[in-house]
Each structure stands twice: as C-alpha cells, then as structure tokens.
Design a protein around this motif. Structure first.
Motif, PDB file in Angstrom:
ATOM      1  N   ASP A 202       0.823  -1.201   0.000  1.00  0.00           N
ATOM      2  CA  ASP A 202       0.000   0.000   0.000  1.00  0.00           C
ATOM      3  C   ASP A 202       0.864   1.263   0.000  1.00  0.00           C
ATOM      4  O   ASP A 202       2.030   1.235   0.409  1.00  0.00           O
ATOM      5  CB  ASP A 202      -0.929   0.001   1.211  1.00  0.00           C
ATOM      6  CG  ASP A 202      -2.122   0.928   1.028  1.00  0.00           C
ATOM      7  OD1 ASP A 202      -2.297   1.457  -0.095  1.00  0.00           O
ATOM      8  OD2 ASP A 202      -2.856   1.132   1.997  1.00  0.00           O
ATOM      9  N   GLU A 204       2.051   4.509   1.494  1.00  0.00           N
ATOM     10  CA  GLU A 204       2.093   5.124   2.813  1.00  0.00           C
ATOM     11  C   GLU A 204       2.386   6.610   2.754  1.00  0.00           C
ATOM     12  O   GLU A 204       2.074   7.342   3.686  1.00  0.00           O
ATOM     13  CB  GLU A 204       3.142   4.422   3.681  1.00  0.00           C
ATOM     14  CG  GLU A 204       2.783   2.970   3.995  1.00  0.00           C
ATOM     15  CD  GLU A 204       3.732   2.338   4.976  1.00  0.00           C
ATOM     16  OE1 GLU A 204       4.904   2.785   5.052  1.00  0.00           O
ATOM     17  OE2 GLU A 204       3.305   1.408   5.688  1.00  0.00           O
ATOM     18  N   HIS A 205       3.025   7.054   1.673  1.00  0.00           N
ATOM     19  CA  HIS A 205       3.316   8.482   1.503  1.00  0.00           C
ATOM     20  C   HIS A 205       3.274   8.809   0.026  1.00  0.00           C
ATOM     21  O   HIS A 205       3.739   8.022  -0.802  1.00  0.00           O
ATOM     22  CB  HIS A 205       4.686   8.837   2.085  1.00  0.00           C
ATOM     23  CG  HIS A 205       4.974  10.306   2.057  1.00  0.00           C
ATOM     24  ND1 HIS A 205       5.633  10.915   1.014  1.00  0.00           N
ATOM     25  CD2 HIS A 205       4.664  11.294   2.936  1.00  0.00           C
ATOM     26  CE1 HIS A 205       5.726  12.219   1.254  1.00  0.00           C
ATOM     27  NE2 HIS A 205       5.150  12.475   2.409  1.00  0.00           N
ATOM     28  N   SER A 223       4.402   0.284   1.580  1.00  0.00           N
ATOM     29  CA  SER A 223       4.506  -0.380   2.878  1.00  0.00           C
ATOM     30  C   SER A 223       5.651  -1.385   2.929  1.00  0.00           C
ATOM     31  O   SER A 223       6.141  -1.730   4.002  1.00  0.00           O
ATOM     32  CB  SER A 223       3.192  -1.077   3.225  1.00  0.00           C
ATOM     33  OG  SER A 223       2.842  -2.024   2.232  1.00  0.00           O
TER      34      SER A 223
END
Length: 306
Positions: A202, A204-205, A223
C-alpha cells in the motif's frame, strides 16, 4: 427482489448501463460473446443509442429512470460504461437492489462517492469488480502475480502517457467531458496504481506535482519499504505516447509485457466477477480497492493543484 447470488450453472445475466464508445467498443461485445453470460439488456440516456447498441447484440434496450429499475429486475449483475460520478450513485442503487456490480475505474472522483459504493456493496453482500485493465488482461495479470510472489523489490517506475489530446488525434474518447476535466491522473492513474500496489504494498506516503498539459508526476513510498515514481498524462505528442512499468530489486529488473487489447481484459474481469459470485470470496480489485484508489487520486490531485 431476491439477491442475485447463485451457485447454479445458468448464465450470469449482466445488464449494461451506458452506450458510449467504451460500451460500444469493449463492454457490449465482450458481454455478448462471453459463453457464461447473457447480456440482459442495454440502458442509455438516449433511446436511439440504447436501441442501436441493443439491436447490434441481440438484446433489449432500456431508457429513462423506469428503465434502470427494469434492467435491474432482468439482471443478476450490471456493468457500467458511464462517467465515474454518474456510475457511483447508480452502483449504490444496483447493490441495494441485490445486484452484483462490474464498475469501470475510477469508481468516483470524490471520496464520499467511492465510500458510498463500497459501503453499499458491503451492506448488500453482493460481488464487485473494478475494471483496471492490467489486473485482468491475462498477460499482465500473470506477470503481476509473478512479481508479487518474487518480492525483494527496491523501486519501480510507471509511465502511462496517452496522446488523446495531442494535435491530430481523432480518438472518440477525447470527447469525454470528465476525461478532459480530470486528465490522465484520473483516467490512467488507476491502471498504474493497480499494478504497483499489489507488488510493492500500500501507499504510505504520496507526493504529486504537475507536468506539462494534463501530466501529473507522483512519488510513492510503499509499505514494503520500496518507492516508485509514476508519470501520467493524456496529452503527450503521438511519438512520445506509451506505457512502461518496471520493477528493480534484488532479483534484477522486470518489465511489464504487452497485452491483447481491452476487450480480452474485460472478459477477464467478467470471469472474476462470476468467480466471486460463485465462491463469495472478494476479489482484490473490488469496490473497497476502488474506494482506496479514489482516496489516493484525490490526495494527488490536491497536491498537484497546490
């Protein structure tokens, strides 16, 4: 009405909402030719367009508000070939009627719209698929699964540049108001993200910046610890257009293969919907994933505009 869920071998009755180029060129032919599907009807806002498409594929035409309810009544599932913020409330309506849904990407261009779809699907217990081409084209779906299983990726690069709005383009998709307004980020961004996320994890930033015309550049931290860069647009010169997706890691470099067109990929999405209906096991590319894609795209759009 009873839920459409069934474990019988009868053909899955799928109605089509929409009569534009995507419906004519991809969805209607794929549904009509699928051996496990009965194309139960075509709904369109313009009666003449619905009649023409339905006649071409030997099914019934529907129009108007009452036509939506009639098509739902005649169907186990519905496929959408509509602008995202038109399809979202109709998908909610279909799910609440107990109908499985096969949506186009993006599910919606607002988080509230995408969340409403995911919530309706969960509450109704119906199957859902969001059509992201590379997740369902046989060649790329197998390649994504291979890279996910291999792991060990350090970074990735995805570039999806179309020439829809380039000088001399004659594509009928260029007439789509929502594509012209939202650009490549929303039209082809879901395709790129649907490849990167299963392999790298996923997001994350996220950092986003605008490029020329409708181009958007993304830098993503995943991730798994890997990072990726993404370039998206629909206004590249024809000589610069193309799709490239590449992973680099401890095992070397892996580049995405080509695929055999949108209609074949859409048949794969129909197969995935039928499998989810049969087993009750959600597909990874479902309404929840569609909601997450919208959340990421809204965040990217907000940054790029700022």
């Amino acid at each position: 009405m009873d839920s459409a869920a069934s474990t019988t071998a009868a053909p899955l009755r799928i109605g089509l909402l929409g009569t534009g180029p995507w419906a004519r060129n991809t969805q209607a032919p794929a549904l009509a030719a699928h051996p496990g599907v009965e194309l139960s009807g075509v709904w369109g806002r313009r009666a003449e367009a619905a009649d023409a498409l339905a006649t071409a594929h030997g099914t019934r035409a529907y129009t108007g508000e009452e036509g939506i309810d009639a098509l739902l009544e005649a169907s186990d599932a519905v496929a959408f070939a509509l602008p995202p913020d038109v399809q979202a409330p109709l998908a909610v309506r279909a799910a609440r009627a107990g109908r499985h849904i096969l949506m186009d990407k993006p599910v919606a261009t607002t988080v509230d719209g995408a969340r409403a779809v995911a919530d309706a699907v969960a509450e109704a217990g119906v199957a859902s698929i969001v059509f992201c081409t590379l997740r369902f084209a046989p060649e790329t779906a197998a390649w994504i699964a291979e890279q996910t299983a291999l792991g060990g990726w350090f970074t990735a690069r995805a570039q999806w540049l179309g020439s829809l709005y380039a000088e001399g383009s004659t594509s009928e998709y260029a007439d789509s108001p929502w594509r012209r307004e939202k650009g490549g980020l929303w039209d082809v961004g879901p395709h790129a993200l649907s490849v990167l996320i299963p392999v790298l994890g996923d997001v994350e930033h996220l950092t986003a910046a605008p490029g020329p015309a409708d181009t958007t550049h993304l830098i993503l931290r995943h991730s798994s610890g890997a990072s990726s860069t993404v370039t998206l647009g629909l206004s590249a010169p024809r000589g610069a257009a193309g799709v490239e997706i590449e992973f680099r890691g401890e095992h070397g470099t892996a580049s995405a293969p080509g695929w055999d067109g949108a209609e074949t990929a859409f048949r794969g999405a129909v197969d995935a919907l039928a499998e989810t209906v049969r087993t009750g096991v959600p597909h990874a590319c479902d309404a929840r994933f569609g909601r997450h894609l919208t959340e990421l795209l809204v965040a990217a759009e907000t940054q790029a505009r700022a």
